[in-house]
Design a protein around this motif. Structure first.
Motif, PDB file in Angstrom:
ATOM      1  N   LYS A  37       0.797  -1.213   0.000  1.00  0.00           N
ATOM      2  CA  LYS A  37       0.000   0.000   0.000  1.00  0.00           C
ATOM      3  C   LYS A  37       0.841   1.280   0.000  1.00  0.00           C
ATOM      4  CE  LYS A  37      -3.953   2.032   2.421  1.00  0.00           C
ATOM      5  NZ  LYS A  37      -3.908   3.174   1.609  1.00  0.00           N
ATOM      6  N   THR A  38       1.965   1.297   0.673  1.00  0.00           N
ATOM      7  CA  THR A  38       2.810   2.494   0.716  1.00  0.00           C
ATOM      8  C   THR A  38       3.207   2.923  -0.693  1.00  0.00           C
ATOM      9  OG1 THR A  38       3.677   1.843   2.858  1.00  0.00           O
ATOM     10  CG2 THR A  38       4.933   3.476   1.645  1.00  0.00           C
ATOM     11  N   GLU A  40       1.671   2.174  -3.534  1.00  0.00           N
ATOM     12  CA  GLU A  40       0.474   2.623  -4.255  1.00  0.00           C
ATOM     13  C   GLU A  40       0.058   4.022  -3.818  1.00  0.00           C
ATOM     14  OE1 GLU A  40      -1.038   1.412  -6.956  1.00  0.00           O
ATOM     15  OE2 GLU A  40       0.605  -0.024  -6.926  1.00  0.00           O
ATOM     16  N   ASP A  41       0.142   4.300  -2.519  1.00  0.00           N
ATOM     17  CA  ASP A  41      -0.192   5.639  -2.023  1.00  0.00           C
ATOM     18  C   ASP A  41       0.766   6.687  -2.586  1.00  0.00           C
ATOM     19  OD1 ASP A  41      -2.244   4.537  -0.565  1.00  0.00           O
ATOM     20  OD2 ASP A  41      -1.208   4.650   1.369  1.00  0.00           O
ATOM     21  N   THR A  42       2.042   6.352  -2.614  1.00  0.00           N
ATOM     22  CA  THR A  42       3.044   7.269  -3.159  1.00  0.00           C
ATOM     23  C   THR A  42       2.778   7.529  -4.638  1.00  0.00           C
ATOM     24  OG1 THR A  42       4.715   6.550  -1.574  1.00  0.00           O
ATOM     25  CG2 THR A  42       5.516   7.593  -3.585  1.00  0.00           C
ATOM     26  N   LYS A  45      -0.212   9.821  -5.199  1.00  0.00           N
ATOM     27  CA  LYS A  45       0.118  11.239  -4.960  1.00  0.00           C
ATOM     28  C   LYS A  45       0.865  11.824  -6.146  1.00  0.00           C
ATOM     29  CE  LYS A  45       2.154  10.626  -0.960  1.00  0.00           C
ATOM     30  NZ  LYS A  45       2.923  10.835   0.276  1.00  0.00           N
TER      31      LYS A  45
END
Length: 187
Positions: A37-38, A40-42, A45
């Motif tokens: 998830k980290t 994908e979140d990056t 953004k």
């Protein structure tokens, strides 16, 4: 006559699997969670910042903590990926992989007192990094194309100032890991 400009998205790699208290400039550490998830979140953004900018290419440091997310971003945007050693992190030489508290306090103090001139044994000074980055910025200005650069804290301390034709500060706060900011470069 109007002033020409282009857009540059500067991004810092996501968090790495680091060993707290250790020096790791060019040490090729893996990302903390490259497939989770980290990441994908990056990417989400970064993709939001990329909307409607007409980027032409993605530049990245060769170190995997930059290269892996850069490759994913380039693939999602359908852009060519350019690996460029000019945006690689500062080389700490013999200090690489060492615990900070095991490095000579005398040498560390010399570095603190004179970061532009001091060179860790077998490594680079901030001035040497600046020379690399100036060559890279000259290339960007010659290309004059909207681009994305995924790099490290060291280069990100200087690149915003260089892109704005200001004197860089090698001690400036860089973007946090995983963060990005859009800049307009005037030529």
């Amino acid at each position: 006559m109007s002033v020409e400009s282009f857009s540059v998205l500067l991004a810092r790699h996501p968090p790495v699997q680091k060993r707290e208290g250790y020096c790791y400039g060019i040490t090729d550490l893996p990302l903390q969670s490259p497939q989770e998830k980290t990441m994908e979140d990056t990417l989400a953004k970064w993709l939001t910042l990329c909307q409607a900018k007409g980027f032409k290419k993605v530049y990245t440091s060769p170190l995997q903590r930059c290269f892996l997310p850069a490759r994913l971003l380039a693939n999602r945007l359908g852009l060519p990926l350019w690996v460029d050693h000019h945006v690689r992190e500062l080389n700490f030489g013999e200090w690489e992989g060492q615990a900070w508290n095991k490095i000579s306090s005398v040498l560390l103090q010399q570095w603190v007192n004179s970061p532009w001139e001091f060179t860790p044994p077998g490594g680079e000074s901030a001035s040497m990094l600046l020379t690399r980055l100036k060559k890279f910025v000259t290339h960007l200005q010659e290309q004059s194309q909207n681009c994305i650069i995924i790099t490290h804290g060291g280069p990100l301390r200087m690149l915003p100032a260089l892109l704005a034709a200001r004197k860089p500060d090698c001690l400036a706060d860089p973007l946090a890991m995983g963060e990005a900011r859009l800049y307009t470069v005037r030529i």
